[in-house]
Motif scaffolding. Sequence first.
Motif, PDB file in Angstrom:
ATOM      1  N   ILE A  48       0.843  -1.196   0.000  1.00 26.46           N
ATOM      2  CA  ILE A  48       0.000   0.000   0.000  1.00 26.46           C
ATOM      3  C   ILE A  48       0.879   1.246   0.000  1.00 26.46           C
ATOM      4  O   ILE A  48       2.073   1.179   0.328  1.00 26.46           O
ATOM      5  CB  ILE A  48      -0.975   0.013   1.197  1.00 26.46           C
ATOM      6  N   SER A  49       0.291   2.393  -0.327  1.00 27.14           N
ATOM      7  CA  SER A  49       1.084   3.614  -0.445  1.00 27.14           C
ATOM      8  C   SER A  49       1.202   4.382   0.871  1.00 27.14           C
ATOM      9  O   SER A  49       2.181   5.093   1.081  1.00 27.14           O
ATOM     10  CB  SER A  49       0.469   4.528  -1.509  1.00 27.14           C
ATOM     11  N   ASP A  50       0.229   4.251   1.752  1.00 30.61           N
ATOM     12  CA  ASP A  50       0.215   5.001   3.013  1.00 30.61           C
ATOM     13  C   ASP A  50       1.242   4.407   3.985  1.00 30.61           C
ATOM     14  O   ASP A  50       1.097   3.272   4.449  1.00 30.61           O
ATOM     15  CB  ASP A  50      -1.184   4.957   3.626  1.00 30.61           C
ATOM     16  N   ALA A  51       2.274   5.187   4.313  1.00 28.37           N
ATOM     17  CA  ALA A  51       3.356   4.684   5.155  1.00 28.37           C
ATOM     18  C   ALA A  51       2.902   4.389   6.577  1.00 28.37           C
ATOM     19  O   ALA A  51       3.374   3.429   7.202  1.00 28.37           O
ATOM     20  CB  ALA A  51       4.519   5.676   5.179  1.00 28.37           C
ATOM     21  N   ASP A  52       1.991   5.194   7.121  1.00 34.06           N
ATOM     22  CA  ASP A  52       1.516   4.971   8.488  1.00 34.06           C
ATOM     23  C   ASP A  52       0.694   3.683   8.585  1.00 34.06           C
ATOM     24  O   ASP A  52       0.864   2.894   9.517  1.00 34.06           O
ATOM     25  CB  ASP A  52       0.681   6.166   8.962  1.00 34.06           C
ATOM     26  N   GLU A  53      -0.195   3.472   7.623  1.00 36.56           N
ATOM     27  CA  GLU A  53      -0.969   2.233   7.599  1.00 36.56           C
ATOM     28  C   GLU A  53      -0.062   1.032   7.377  1.00 36.56           C
ATOM     29  O   GLU A  53      -0.252  -0.028   7.981  1.00 36.56           O
ATOM     30  CB  GLU A  53      -2.043   2.292   6.512  1.00 36.56           C
ATOM     31  N   ALA A  54       0.919   1.207   6.489  1.00 32.78           N
ATOM     32  CA  ALA A  54       1.863   0.121   6.222  1.00 32.78           C
ATOM     33  C   ALA A  54       2.632  -0.255   7.488  1.00 32.78           C
ATOM     34  O   ALA A  54       2.862  -1.443   7.766  1.00 32.78           O
ATOM     35  CB  ALA A  54       2.835   0.530   5.119  1.00 32.78           C
ATOM     36  N   TYR A  55       3.023   0.740   8.256  1.00 32.27           N
ATOM     37  CA  TYR A  55       3.744   0.497   9.513  1.00 32.27           C
ATOM     38  C   TYR A  55       2.902  -0.358  10.462  1.00 32.27           C
ATOM     39  O   TYR A  55       3.402  -1.329  11.053  1.00 32.27           O
ATOM     40  CB  TYR A  55       4.098   1.823  10.179  1.00 32.27           C
ATOM     41  N   THR A  56       1.625  -0.015  10.598  1.00 31.18           N
ATOM     42  CA  THR A  56       0.741  -0.780  11.487  1.00 31.18           C
ATOM     43  C   THR A  56       0.600  -2.211  11.009  1.00 31.18           C
ATOM     44  O   THR A  56       0.709  -3.163  11.800  1.00 31.18           O
ATOM     45  CB  THR A  56      -0.647  -0.115  11.551  1.00 31.18           C
ATOM     46  N   ILE A  57       0.379  -2.389   9.725  1.00 26.08           N
ATOM     47  CA  ILE A  57       0.215  -3.743   9.173  1.00 26.08           C
ATOM     48  C   ILE A  57       1.474  -4.572   9.376  1.00 26.08           C
ATOM     49  O   ILE A  57       1.424  -5.714   9.851  1.00 26.08           O
ATOM     50  CB  ILE A  57      -0.142  -3.662   7.674  1.00 26.08           C
ATOM     51  N   VAL A  58       2.623  -3.995   9.026  1.00 22.46           N
ATOM     52  CA  VAL A  58       3.883  -4.745   9.071  1.00 22.46           C
ATOM     53  C   VAL A  58       4.276  -5.080  10.503  1.00 22.46           C
ATOM     54  O   VAL A  58       4.640  -6.221  10.813  1.00 22.46           O
ATOM     55  CB  VAL A  58       5.001  -3.956   8.362  1.00 22.46           C
ATOM     56  N   THR A  59       4.209  -4.107  11.404  1.00 27.74           N
ATOM     57  CA  THR A  59       4.631  -4.384  12.787  1.00 27.74           C
ATOM     58  C   THR A  59       3.688  -5.375  13.473  1.00 27.74           C
ATOM     59  O   THR A  59       4.148  -6.259  14.203  1.00 27.74           O
ATOM     60  CB  THR A  59       4.706  -3.079  13.605  1.00 27.74           C
ATOM     61  N   GLU A  60       2.379  -5.251  13.237  1.00 32.60           N
ATOM     62  CA  GLU A  60       1.435  -6.194  13.840  1.00 32.60           C
ATOM     63  C   GLU A  60       1.638  -7.599  13.279  1.00 32.60           C
ATOM     64  O   GLU A  60       1.528  -8.594  14.018  1.00 32.60           O
ATOM     65  CB  GLU A  60      -0.008  -5.728  13.602  1.00 32.60           C
ATOM     66  N   ALA A  61       1.930  -7.686  12.003  1.00 27.28           N
ATOM     67  CA  ALA A  61       2.181  -8.996  11.398  1.00 27.28           C
ATOM     68  C   ALA A  61       3.443  -9.641  11.974  1.00 27.28           C
ATOM     69  O   ALA A  61       3.453 -10.843  12.299  1.00 27.28           O
ATOM     70  CB  ALA A  61       2.296  -8.857   9.882  1.00 27.28           C
ATOM     71  N   LYS A  75       4.206 -13.725  11.856  1.00 29.43           N
ATOM     72  CA  LYS A  75       4.116 -13.944  10.413  1.00 29.43           C
ATOM     73  C   LYS A  75       5.292 -13.272   9.697  1.00 29.43           C
ATOM     74  O   LYS A  75       5.714 -12.175  10.061  1.00 29.43           O
ATOM     75  CB  LYS A  75       2.801 -13.379   9.858  1.00 29.43           C
ATOM     76  N   ASN A  76       5.806 -13.935   8.671  1.00 35.22           N
ATOM     77  CA  ASN A  76       6.801 -13.314   7.810  1.00 35.22           C
ATOM     78  C   ASN A  76       6.120 -12.243   6.957  1.00 35.22           C
ATOM     79  O   ASN A  76       4.922 -12.318   6.677  1.00 35.22           O
ATOM     80  CB  ASN A  76       7.463 -14.345   6.909  1.00 35.22           C
ATOM     81  N   VAL A  77       6.921 -11.250   6.538  1.00 40.49           N
ATOM     82  CA  VAL A  77       6.356 -10.117   5.798  1.00 40.49           C
ATOM     83  C   VAL A  77       7.256  -9.756   4.621  1.00 40.49           C
ATOM     84  O   VAL A  77       8.478  -9.793   4.714  1.00 40.49           O
ATOM     85  CB  VAL A  77       6.201  -8.877   6.710  1.00 40.49           C
ATOM     86  N   VAL A  78       6.613  -9.396   3.507  1.00 45.05           N
ATOM     87  CA  VAL A  78       7.297  -8.773   2.369  1.00 45.05           C
ATOM     88  C   VAL A  78       6.658  -7.409   2.163  1.00 45.05           C
ATOM     89  O   VAL A  78       5.434  -7.281   2.172  1.00 45.05           O
ATOM     90  CB  VAL A  78       7.163  -9.626   1.093  1.00 45.05           C
ATOM     91  N   SER A  79       7.485  -6.368   2.010  1.00 45.01           N
ATOM     92  CA  SER A  79       6.970  -5.008   1.862  1.00 45.01           C
ATOM     93  C   SER A  79       7.717  -4.286   0.751  1.00 45.01           C
ATOM     94  O   SER A  79       8.887  -4.580   0.477  1.00 45.01           O
ATOM     95  CB  SER A  79       7.122  -4.227   3.173  1.00 45.01           C
ATOM     96  N   ALA A  80       7.024  -3.325   0.129  1.00 50.85           N
ATOM     97  CA  ALA A  80       7.657  -2.472  -0.881  1.00 50.85           C
ATOM     98  C   ALA A  80       7.607  -1.006  -0.480  1.00 50.85           C
ATOM     99  O   ALA A  80       7.917  -0.134  -1.283  1.00 50.85           O
ATOM    100  CB  ALA A  80       6.973  -2.667  -2.235  1.00 50.85           C
ATOM    101  N   ASN A  81       7.229  -0.720   0.783  1.00 54.89           N
ATOM    102  CA  ASN A  81       7.005   0.654   1.207  1.00 54.89           C
ATOM    103  C   ASN A  81       8.301   1.276   1.733  1.00 54.89           C
ATOM    104  O   ASN A  81       8.628   1.186   2.912  1.00 54.89           O
ATOM    105  CB  ASN A  81       5.918   0.713   2.284  1.00 54.89           C
ATOM    106  N   LYS A  82       9.035   1.910   0.827  1.00 53.38           N
ATOM    107  CA  LYS A  82      10.354   2.429   1.197  1.00 53.38           C
ATOM    108  C   LYS A  82      10.308   3.520   2.260  1.00 53.38           C
ATOM    109  O   LYS A  82      11.177   3.611   3.101  1.00 53.38           O
ATOM    110  CB  LYS A  82      11.115   2.906  -0.047  1.00 53.38           C
TER     111      LYS A  82
END
Length: 398
Positions: free
Chosen positions: A71-84, A89-96
């Motif tokens: 996703i493009s929103d960095a704040d939302e991405a942070y919540t998703i990635v850290t909670e995962a 759970k393993n995570v793959v992200s593209a949110n630089k």
Amino acid sequence: MNKELKIGLAGFGVVGQGLYDVLQKSPALNAQVLKICVKNKKERSLPEDMFCYSPKELIENEEINLIVELISDADEAYTIVTEALKSGKNVVSANKKMIAENLAELIELQKEHDVSLLYEASACGSIPVIRNLEEYYDNDLLLSVTGILNGSSNYILSKIFDHNKGYDEALKEAQDLGFAEANPSFDVDGFDSLFKLVILTAHSFGTVVSPEDVLHYGISNISDFDIRYAKEKGYKLKLVGQVEKLEEDKISLFVLPRLVMKDKYIYNVEDEFNGVVIQGLAYDKQFMFGKGAGGHPTGSAVLSDITAIAHDYKYEYKKKNYYQKLSYEQTGEIEIYLRYKNDADLTQFKFKSISEEYSSVDCNYKIGLIKIKDLLAIKDQLRAMDIFIAVTRKTLNY
């Protein structure tokens, strides 16, 4: 072991759809997208029961063992990635942006919960530069990483210099093709390249740097005068990020436009492509090249990370963990071309010396040495000034 992956996909924009497409063309990978989290309901090419509207549904789904965040929103991405990560759970992200601003915490979360976060697609599109820095350049012989890290701005500059288009026309074309957003500031003002450079710095030299502390300036202020000057001198302008090892265990990094001569590798990196030059003490210069913008190139980089997760791959952060830490220093000098109109703007620049200058009714420029620290002190005001800055070839070795 090539284990079965049940994927929860967050985001179904250009990159998300690109990933879904390339996954269908990879029958050897034992992976399946179980659920896709999106913001809004609308008609899509996939069945409606494939979609959900809360990231919690992905994280709390026990069948899902890999979260792919696109996703493009960095704040939302942070919540998703850290909670995962916290849920195991393993995570793959593209949110630089999210990764660069929170890298120290993300590294610790991986260690604490014994999970893997991979983000090859966050750096240079289809170029596997992070993995190479981790695995091939996993020693202390590395001297610098320099390159064109943003495909959108490079596409614009290519149309200007190779096809004689104006900045506004080239930008509109990049937007129409999906390489640049409706609000292009993230790309053309150097933020995208900045976040990528911060990520590459961690894997190059083991140093986590805050993006706020790094000098960056983009191409949005470029004028016909600057373009004409570069062409008359035989240059092309490129937006370049660089991290370099200095003496006494220090590094320097910045993102700036550069005047590039024909004999440099990055001179011929055109359109939406990225190009990265890696220089080492024993192997001199090595060049990596590939598409840096677009759904399928970025989707293929995400796919590479998914494949690596299937084989239990993790970043080891080797430079950070196994070698002497290098400190980021806001020191050093660079030679810049400064085009300006108002003397009031010129007074903000503390040149140590001037090697060339020109004055006319419409425009003026100076070329001279300036301290990086002095540019950093005014970095937040640079875009508001009626100026353009570019590093000259005298400080460009690549």
